[in-house]
Enzyme design. Structure first.
Site, PDB file in Angstrom:
ATOM      1  N   CYS A   1     -51.197   8.061   5.151  1.00 53.13           N
ATOM      2  CA  CYS A   1     -49.813   8.270   4.152  1.00 53.13           C
ATOM      3  C   CYS A   1     -49.908   8.916   2.705  1.00 53.13           C
ATOM      4  CB  CYS A   1     -49.015   6.846   3.961  1.00 53.13           C
ATOM      5  SG  CYS A   1     -48.461   6.146   5.471  1.00 53.13           S
TER       6      CYS A   1
ATOM      7  N   HIS B   1     -43.620   9.089  -1.355  1.00 50.33           N
ATOM      8  CA  HIS B   1     -44.018   8.704   0.039  1.00 50.33           C
ATOM      9  C   HIS B   1     -42.782   7.874   0.424  1.00 50.33           C
ATOM     10  CE1 HIS B   1     -45.540   7.511   3.588  1.00 50.33           C
ATOM     11  NE2 HIS B   1     -45.771   6.215   3.301  1.00 50.33           N
TER      12      HIS B   1
ATOM     13  N   ASN C   1     -40.620   6.456   8.064  1.00 49.05           N
ATOM     14  CA  ASN C   1     -41.880   6.665   7.533  1.00 49.05           C
ATOM     15  C   ASN C   1     -42.640   7.805   8.175  1.00 49.05           C
ATOM     16  OD1 ASN C   1     -44.710   6.655   6.460  1.00 49.05           O
ATOM     17  ND2 ASN C   1     -44.743   4.435   6.239  1.00 49.05           N
TER      18      ASN C   1
HETATM   19  O1  UT7 Z   1     -46.619   4.099   4.841  1.00 46.70           O
HETATM   20  C1  UT7 Z   1     -47.868   3.477   4.742  1.00 46.70           C
HETATM   21  C2  UT7 Z   1     -47.749   2.424   3.964  1.00 46.70           C
HETATM   22  N1  UT7 Z   1     -46.820   1.166   4.532  1.00 46.70           N
HETATM   23  C3  UT7 Z   1     -45.941   0.650   3.826  1.00 46.70           C
HETATM   24  O2  UT7 Z   1     -45.577   0.865   2.669  1.00 46.70           O
HETATM   25  C4  UT7 Z   1     -45.208  -0.411   4.580  1.00 46.70           C
HETATM   26  C5  UT7 Z   1     -45.166  -1.748   3.535  1.00 46.70           C
HETATM   27  N2  UT7 Z   1     -44.427  -2.831   3.982  1.00 46.70           N
HETATM   28  C6  UT7 Z   1     -42.975  -2.815   4.221  1.00 46.70           C
HETATM   29  O3  UT7 Z   1     -42.405  -1.768   4.146  1.00 46.70           O
HETATM   30  C7  UT7 Z   1     -42.714  -4.155   4.699  1.00 46.70           C
HETATM   31  O4  UT7 Z   1     -43.720  -5.218   4.415  1.00 46.70           O
HETATM   32  C8  UT7 Z   1     -41.826  -4.595   6.087  1.00 46.70           C
HETATM   33  C9  UT7 Z   1     -40.751  -3.459   5.963  1.00 46.70           C
HETATM   34  C10 UT7 Z   1     -43.176  -3.896   7.151  1.00 46.70           C
HETATM   35  C11 UT7 Z   1     -41.616  -5.707   6.334  1.00 46.70           C
HETATM   36  O5  UT7 Z   1     -40.831  -6.493   5.232  1.00 46.70           O
HETATM   37  P1  UT7 Z   1     -41.234  -7.919   4.679  1.00 46.70           P
HETATM   38  O6  UT7 Z   1     -40.122  -7.916   3.698  1.00 46.70           O
HETATM   39  O7  UT7 Z   1     -42.680  -7.490   3.993  1.00 46.70           O
HETATM   40  O8  UT7 Z   1     -41.241  -8.693   5.736  1.00 46.70           O
HETATM   41  P2  UT7 Z   1     -42.342  -9.571   6.553  1.00 46.70           P
HETATM   42  O9  UT7 Z   1     -43.433  -8.895   7.049  1.00 46.70           O
HETATM   43  O10 UT7 Z   1     -42.890 -10.615   5.317  1.00 46.70           O
HETATM   44  O11 UT7 Z   1     -41.684 -10.417   7.499  1.00 46.70           O
HETATM   45  C12 UT7 Z   1     -40.561 -11.260   7.383  1.00 46.70           C
HETATM   46  C13 UT7 Z   1     -40.026 -11.609   8.642  1.00 46.70           C
HETATM   47  C14 UT7 Z   1     -41.031 -12.205   9.684  1.00 46.70           C
HETATM   48  O12 UT7 Z   1     -40.624 -13.334  10.304  1.00 46.70           O
HETATM   49  P3  UT7 Z   1     -41.034 -14.756   9.811  1.00 46.70           P
HETATM   50  O13 UT7 Z   1     -42.420 -14.931   9.781  1.00 46.70           O
HETATM   51  O14 UT7 Z   1     -40.527 -14.806   8.080  1.00 46.70           O
HETATM   52  O15 UT7 Z   1     -40.401 -15.637  10.771  1.00 46.70           O
HETATM   53  C15 UT7 Z   1     -41.198 -11.190  10.656  1.00 46.70           C
HETATM   54  O16 UT7 Z   1     -41.643 -11.702  11.948  1.00 46.70           O
HETATM   55  O17 UT7 Z   1     -39.570 -10.651   9.566  1.00 46.70           O
HETATM   56  C16 UT7 Z   1     -39.707 -10.679  10.784  1.00 46.70           C
HETATM   57  N3  UT7 Z   1     -39.788  -9.420  11.408  1.00 46.70           N
HETATM   58  C17 UT7 Z   1     -38.779  -8.899  11.866  1.00 46.70           C
HETATM   59  N4  UT7 Z   1     -37.657  -9.152  12.272  1.00 46.70           N
HETATM   60  C18 UT7 Z   1     -36.381  -8.506  12.677  1.00 46.70           C
HETATM   61  C19 UT7 Z   1     -40.652  -8.331  11.209  1.00 46.70           C
HETATM   62  N5  UT7 Z   1     -40.273  -7.180  11.967  1.00 46.70           N
HETATM   63  C20 UT7 Z   1     -38.897  -7.376  12.234  1.00 46.70           C
HETATM   64  C21 UT7 Z   1     -37.905  -6.674  13.065  1.00 46.70           C
HETATM   65  N6  UT7 Z   1     -36.713  -7.134  13.004  1.00 46.70           N
HETATM   66  N7  UT7 Z   1     -38.384  -5.320  13.360  1.00 46.70           N
END
Ligand code: UT7
Length: 323
Positions: free
Chosen positions: A114, A250, A280
């Site tokens: 990225c 980005h 992304n």
């Molecule tokens: O471009 C390269 C760099 N990449 C990035 O910059 C991405 C960086 N990360 C992010 O953008 C965020 O961390 C995400 C959008 C990927 C996730 O958001 P988050 O607020 O960090 O959520 P999380 O990973 O802590 O997950 C929260 C919950 C989890 O459930 P539990 O464990 O709390 O029960 C996940 O299983 O959300 C769940 N989850 C979903 N739920 C519904 C993960 N993906 C989904 C989904 N739909 N698609």
């Protein structure tokens, strides 16, 4: 007088197929509301079957050349940032070179995921200021749809396909912070974090593999490292956050974009945001945002722009340029 690398043209390409968040609701335990609220993404474009990174890069390159009023034969080098080259080799850049009908110059890919476009701009700038090239096409192009695990809701809803390009040209300048062109760059990586974001395939496995990400860990690094690299690059140019007209970040997650702006004490009115429409697109996201931001009338000649990005590696960096 010193030599600066000045953007003289910009363009982009997005594949025809637009996929809204709701398209994932049938096959995955996810909702449009979750994707919007956690990432800011509303839709993304996916390449057609058989449509490759080099195809999209060629479209974006042609658009940037037309914008600059230049011919492919005017170009000395193509630097293409991608992690999804059509083949393991040759580079997608050489495929673009052939597609454009270029019979001179040189072309190569840069792989910094990225952060690829920021790395490509810094390297193209170095080619220009060192006198090795006078006109360089810098492209970011990706087909991340080809490395998605469609059963993994934590990644497959976040990424999209597309390409953007700029033409950089050598111009004699006064050597002050008021010059047009690239004024400073800052590049960083730390391979100790390679397990946070990677593709589990490649030459070692004889497979293409799928993207794997510990999203919340990457998130934590992102805001801090992005604000820091942007401020380092600005300081190197003798400038501060107050001088910035546009942050062109980005486009991974609206919450990262907002957090970085907050840390830099800049209002969101000075940030170009396209993540809602593109998702992304990895190395393509910044040149896409530059091109869309210009087309929207946000980015104008003379504006001071900071681009910043972080991704797999981890690799991160920033470029400060005057449009
Ligand atoms: O471009 C390269 C760099 N990449 C990035 O910059 C991405 C960086 N990360 C992010 O953008 C965020 O961390 C995400 C959008 C990927 C996730 O958001 P988050 O607020 O960090 O959520 P999380 O990973 O802590 O997950 C929260 C919950 C989890 O459930 P539990 O464990 O709390 O029960 C996940 O299983 O959300 C769940 N989850 C979903 N739920 C519904 C993960 N993906 C989904 C989904 N739909 N698609």
């Amino acid at each position: 007088m010193i030599c600066r690398a000045v953007v003289t043209g910009v363009g982009h390409y997005l594949p025809e197929r637009i996929v809204p968040n709701s398209a994932f609701e049938d096959s995955l335990e996810t909702t449009d509301a979750w994707i919007r609220s956690r990432s800011g993404i509303e839709r993304r474009h996916f390449a057609a079957e058989g449509e490759t990174t080099s195809d999209m890069a060629t479209h974006a390159a042609r658009a940037a050349l037309a914008d600059a009023g230049r011919d492919p034969q005017d170009v000395d080098a193509i630097v293409l940032a991608t992690s999804t080259a059509d083949l393991t080799f040759p580079s997608a850049a050489t495929m673009v070179q052939a597609n454009l009908g270029m019979t001179r110059g040189f072309a190569f890919d840069i792989q910094a995921v990225c952060a690829g476009f920021v790395y490509a701009m810094a390297n193209a700038n170095a080619l220009i200021v060192s006198g090795q090239a006078r006109r360089v096409l810098v492209i970011g192009a990706e087909t991340f749809s080809k490395i998605m695990d469609w059963t993994d809701r934590s990644t497959c809803v976040l990424f999209g396909d597309g390409a953007g390009a700029v033409l950089l040209e050598a111009q004699d300048s006064a050597g002050t912070k008021d010059d047009r062109g690239i004024l400073a760059t800052d590049l960083n990586s730390d391979g100790n974090f390679r397990d946070l974001l990677y593709v589990d395939g490649g030459v070692a496995t004889r497979t293409t593999g799928y993207l794997r990400m510990q999203g919340n860990q990457v998130f934590r690094h992102a805001v801090e490292k992005l604000a820091e690299t942007a401020e380092t690059a600005l300081a190197r140019a003798g400038l501060g956050a107050d001088d910035v007209d546009w942050i062109v970040p980005h486009q991974a997650n609206i919450r990262i974009i907002q957090g970085t702006a907050r840390k830099m004490k800049l209002p969101m009115e000075r940030v170009v945001v396209t993540v809602q429409d593109h998702g992304n697109t990895s190395a393509a996201s910044i040149p896409l945002a530059l091109s869309v931001g210009r087309d929207r009338g946000q980015i104008r000649p003379g504006d001071l722009i900071v681009t910043e990005a972080i991704g797999g590696g981890l690799a991160w960096g920033a470029v400060v340029l005057r449009w």
